[in-house]
Write a protein that holds these residues in place. Sequence first.
Motif, PDB file in Angstrom:
ATOM      1  N   VAL A  99      63.364  -2.035 -20.545  1.00  0.00           N
ATOM      2  CA  VAL A  99      62.800  -0.967 -21.372  1.00  0.00           C
ATOM      3  C   VAL A  99      62.689  -1.384 -22.840  1.00  0.00           C
ATOM      4  N   ARG A 100      63.006  -2.661 -23.113  1.00  0.00           N
ATOM      5  CA  ARG A 100      63.013  -3.075 -24.511  1.00  0.00           C
ATOM      6  C   ARG A 100      61.662  -2.881 -25.193  1.00  0.00           C
ATOM      7  N   SER A 101      60.580  -3.242 -24.486  1.00  0.00           N
ATOM      8  CA  SER A 101      59.274  -3.134 -25.141  1.00  0.00           C
ATOM      9  C   SER A 101      58.919  -1.672 -25.414  1.00  0.00           C
ATOM     10  N   THR A 102      59.305  -0.782 -24.500  1.00  0.00           N
ATOM     11  CA  THR A 102      59.066   0.647 -24.740  1.00  0.00           C
ATOM     12  C   THR A 102      59.837   1.097 -25.980  1.00  0.00           C
ATOM     13  N   ILE A 103      61.082   0.650 -26.092  1.00  0.00           N
ATOM     14  CA  ILE A 103      61.896   1.032 -27.246  1.00  0.00           C
ATOM     15  C   ILE A 103      61.241   0.539 -28.531  1.00  0.00           C
ATOM     16  N   VAL A 104      60.767  -0.710 -28.504  1.00  0.00           N
ATOM     17  CA  VAL A 104      60.168  -1.282 -29.716  1.00  0.00           C
ATOM     18  C   VAL A 104      58.928  -0.503 -30.125  1.00  0.00           C
ATOM     19  N   VAL A 105      58.056  -0.202 -29.151  1.00  0.00           N
ATOM     20  CA  VAL A 105      56.828   0.529 -29.477  1.00  0.00           C
ATOM     21  C   VAL A 105      57.172   1.894 -30.084  1.00  0.00           C
ATOM     22  N   LEU A 106      58.103   2.590 -29.471  1.00  0.00           N
ATOM     23  CA  LEU A 106      58.465   3.913 -29.984  1.00  0.00           C
ATOM     24  C   LEU A 106      59.131   3.817 -31.353  1.00  0.00           C
ATOM     25  N   LEU A 107      59.872   2.741 -31.547  1.00  0.00           N
ATOM     26  CA  LEU A 107      60.527   2.551 -32.842  1.00  0.00           C
ATOM     27  C   LEU A 107      59.490   2.329 -33.943  1.00  0.00           C
ATOM     28  N   ILE A 108      58.462   1.531 -33.614  1.00  0.00           N
ATOM     29  CA  ILE A 108      57.410   1.284 -34.602  1.00  0.00           C
ATOM     30  C   ILE A 108      56.706   2.593 -34.948  1.00  0.00           C
ATOM     31  N   LEU A 109      56.360   3.363 -33.892  1.00  0.00           N
ATOM     32  CA  LEU A 109      55.681   4.631 -34.130  1.00  0.00           C
ATOM     33  C   LEU A 109      56.569   5.562 -34.962  1.00  0.00           C
ATOM     34  N   ARG A 110      57.859   5.537 -34.661  1.00  0.00           N
ATOM     35  CA  ARG A 110      58.817   6.372 -35.377  1.00  0.00           C
ATOM     36  C   ARG A 110      58.859   5.980 -36.857  1.00  0.00           C
ATOM     37  N   LEU A 111      58.840   4.677 -37.104  1.00  0.00           N
ATOM     38  CA  LEU A 111      58.866   4.204 -38.495  1.00  0.00           C
ATOM     39  C   LEU A 111      57.607   4.635 -39.231  1.00  0.00           C
ATOM     40  N   GLY A 112      56.505   4.690 -38.491  1.00  0.00           N
ATOM     41  CA  GLY A 112      55.253   5.131 -39.111  1.00  0.00           C
ATOM     42  C   GLY A 112      55.365   6.559 -39.602  1.00  0.00           C
ATOM     43  N   ASN A 113      56.147   7.356 -38.896  1.00  0.00           N
ATOM     44  CA  ASN A 113      56.351   8.740 -39.307  1.00  0.00           C
ATOM     45  C   ASN A 113      57.682   8.904 -40.015  1.00  0.00           C
ATOM     46  N   PHE A 114      58.213   7.778 -40.528  1.00  0.00           N
ATOM     47  CA  PHE A 114      59.539   7.763 -41.129  1.00  0.00           C
ATOM     48  C   PHE A 114      59.713   8.888 -42.154  1.00  0.00           C
ATOM     49  N   LEU A 115      58.685   9.063 -42.982  1.00  0.00           N
ATOM     50  CA  LEU A 115      58.824  10.058 -44.043  1.00  0.00           C
ATOM     51  C   LEU A 115      58.315  11.435 -43.616  1.00  0.00           C
ATOM     52  N   ASP A 116      57.785  11.530 -42.410  1.00  0.00           N
ATOM     53  CA  ASP A 116      57.334  12.826 -41.900  1.00  0.00           C
ATOM     54  C   ASP A 116      58.506  13.599 -41.350  1.00  0.00           C
ATOM     55  N   THR A 117      59.355  14.021 -42.232  1.00  0.00           N
ATOM     56  CA  THR A 117      60.410  14.903 -41.766  1.00  0.00           C
ATOM     57  C   THR A 117      59.690  16.145 -41.270  1.00  0.00           C
ATOM     58  N   GLY A 118      60.031  16.625 -40.098  1.00  0.00           N
ATOM     59  CA  GLY A 118      59.286  17.736 -39.529  1.00  0.00           C
ATOM     60  C   GLY A 118      59.149  18.907 -40.488  1.00  0.00           C
ATOM     61  N   PHE A 119      57.944  19.104 -40.981  1.00  0.00           N
ATOM     62  CA  PHE A 119      57.720  20.142 -41.976  1.00  0.00           C
ATOM     63  C   PHE A 119      58.168  21.514 -41.499  1.00  0.00           C
ATOM     64  N   GLN A 120      57.728  21.888 -40.299  1.00  0.00           N
ATOM     65  CA  GLN A 120      58.029  23.240 -39.825  1.00  0.00           C
ATOM     66  C   GLN A 120      59.526  23.472 -39.722  1.00  0.00           C
ATOM     67  N   GLN A 121      60.210  22.480 -39.143  1.00  0.00           N
ATOM     68  CA  GLN A 121      61.644  22.619 -38.942  1.00  0.00           C
ATOM     69  C   GLN A 121      62.361  22.818 -40.277  1.00  0.00           C
ATOM     70  N   ILE A 122      62.054  21.964 -41.230  1.00  0.00           N
ATOM     71  CA  ILE A 122      62.773  22.024 -42.500  1.00  0.00           C
ATOM     72  C   ILE A 122      62.371  23.257 -43.297  1.00  0.00           C
ATOM     73  N   PHE A 123      61.083  23.570 -43.262  1.00  0.00           N
ATOM     74  CA  PHE A 123      60.621  24.773 -43.945  1.00  0.00           C
ATOM     75  C   PHE A 123      61.356  26.003 -43.429  1.00  0.00           C
ATOM     76  N   LEU A 124      61.507  26.090 -42.119  1.00  0.00           N
ATOM     77  CA  LEU A 124      62.129  27.269 -41.519  1.00  0.00           C
ATOM     78  C   LEU A 124      63.626  27.326 -41.789  1.00  0.00           C
TER      79      LEU A 124
END
Lengths: 308, 294
Positions: free
Chosen positions: A222-247
Motif C-alpha cells: 500500500v506504499r504507493s497509495t500512501i504516497v499519492v494520498l500524502l502528496i495530495l494532502r500536502l497540496g491541501n496542506f494550508l486548506d484547513t477545512g473552512f467549514q469546520q473551523i468556521f463553525l
Amino acid sequence: MSEKQTTTITKLQRLKRDRWLYLLLVPGILYFLIFKYAPMWGIVIAFQDYSPFKGVFGSEWVGFENFIDFFQNPDFFRLLRNTFILAVLDLVFFFPAPIILSLLLNELRINSYKRTVQTFIYVPHFMSWVIIASITYIFFTTSGGVMNEIVSYFYGKEINFLSSPEWFRPLIMGQIIWKETGWGTVIFLAALASVDQEQYEAAIVDGAGRFRRLWHVTLPAVRSTIVVLLILRLGNFLDTGFQQIFLMSNSLNRSVADVFDTYVYFVGITQGAYSYSTAVGLFKSVVGIILVLGANKLAKKLGQEGIF
Amino acid sequence: MPKMHNTPAGRVFDVFNFIFLGIIALLMVCPFLYIIAGSFATEAELTRRSFFIIPETFSLESYKYIFSTGTFTRSILVSIGVTLVGTLVCLFFTFTMAYPLSRKHLMGRSTIMNLIIFSMLFGGGMIPTYLVVKSLGLLDSYWALILPLAINPFNLIIVKTFFQNIPLELEESAKIDGCTEFGIFWRIMLPLSKPVLATFALFYAVAIWNDFFSALLYINDNTKWPVQVLLQQIILLSQTMLNDPTSMGAEYVEPPEQSLKLAVVVVATLPILIIYPFLQKHFAKGMLLGSVKG
C-alpha cells in the motif's frame, strides 16, 4: 504542403463528424469557464485597489501593495502559525488514522463482522459539518453536555471545551478523525484487497509471523497509495477545512481558531476588502501548489511514483 | 485470506482487534443514537439522565413544536427543493461532459482534461468566485446553491472512466444501425450507466443537502435559508430562530429547549439516514465500475 492540407480537411471532417459530442460538451465547458476559470482571472484584483463600482477594468492597479500590507499585518504571523499547527496536527494524527484502521480491519477474519463495522464507520462521513459541530456542541456544552457530566464526575468541575483556546485544536482533530477516518479506509482496503495472496503464503513458508507479514508484504503493497494520498494532502496542506473551523470558532477561541480561510471570509465577505483578501487567498494557493509540486518531485526522487 | 498458522499471541491479538473495532464502530454511531433517543425524550428525562440510547419517556413535543413554526418548515422545504433540482442539474452537467471526454477520437480531448485537472490544483479562491456569482446576479437566488457545485471534477473523472470501459463494439454496432452520437449517448450509454447514475445522484444529493458554505456566502435573505444554516443559528449561535412571530398564536407554549435542539439535528440528518442503506449498497459498486485507472 499537400499532406498538411489533408490533415486540415480531416480535422474539419472530424469536427463535423463529432458535432453531437461537442454539443454535449457545451454545458460542462461553460461550467468550467464560468465557475473555475473566470475566478482565476478574477485574481487580478489582488493587484488592484478593486472597487465594485469601477469594476476590474476601471479599478486602479497597485502592484504588490496588498501582499505587502498582509505580510506587515500583525495578523499574518498568527494566521500562519494557526494554519501551520493545524496542518501539522492533521498530518500527524489524522493522516495515519485510516491506514491503521484499515490494517486492523484487514486482519478481521469474520467477513460479516467486518462489513458491519464498515457500515457503521462510514456513517459520519455523510453528515454535514454543521451536524458534526452541532453534535459536538450538544455533547461538550457546560449546560448539561454528556462529556462535561463525565468530566465533572471524575475531575470535580466542568471544563469549558467550546470556548477555551487550549481545547480548540484537540476538538478540531477529534472531529475530523471521527468524521473521516472510516471513509478514509475505503481506498486502503481496496489496495489491501489487491495484494497478491501468494506473497502471504510464501511469507508463511519462510516462517514470517503476523507482524513480519504486515511489515514485509502488506505495507509495501500500500506504499504507493500512501504516497499519492500524502502528496495530495500536502497540496491541501494550508486548506484547513473552512467549514469546520468556521463553525467551531467563536469570540473566545479566535486567537487559535483564525486561519487563512476564515480570515479571507471575514475580511473579504463581511468587511468587503475584496482586493486584500484575494491577495491572502492567492498567497495560500501559491504556497499550496509549491508544496504539492515539491512533494511530488521528492517522491519521484525517492523512487516512488508521483501523481504527475 | 489464506489459512495462516496462528500463534497464541496472534490469537490474543485477534480477540483484542475484534473488540477494539467493535468499540470504534459503536463510537461512530453512538452520538447519533443519543441524539435520536433524546429528541423523543421529555425535557425532564434529558436533565435527569446524562446518556441513554433508549428513552424512558416518549414525547413528540419537540417535533410538534418545530413543525408548527413557519421558519423551520420553510427551510426544510427549501432544502428539499434545492436538493432535488440540484441533483438533476449536477447529473446533467456531469454526464453530458463525461461522455464526450471518454471518446478517445475526440479532438481537443486531452487539452480539456488538462484544463480540468489544472482547475483542481489551482483555483481563484473564495472572493473571486463570490464576485463571479454576484455578477451573474445569483446572490439570494437558489441557483447559487446549485450552479457553483454543478460539476465535481473527481466525480466527472470517475464517470468518464466508466464510459471509457464500455466496449467500443456496442457503439459501432449502434452506428451501423444508423444511431447518431447523441442517440448513442441517450439510448445506450445512459441506460447502461444506471448504477453509476444512482451512485452519483446519491453523492450529489448528499453534497447539496449538506452544503452550508454556499448558503452562508450567497444567501442573505433569511427566509431562503436551507436547514443547515438554520441549524447553525439555533445550536451554534444559540439563537431562538424558531420563534417566528408570524407563527406564534395565542396558544404559544414554551418550547422544550434541549430536546428541541436534538430534534432539529435529527430532522437535518434524517434524509441522509434514510438514503444511507441505498448509498452504502451502491457506492462500492458504482465506484468500482468507474474506478480511476488513469
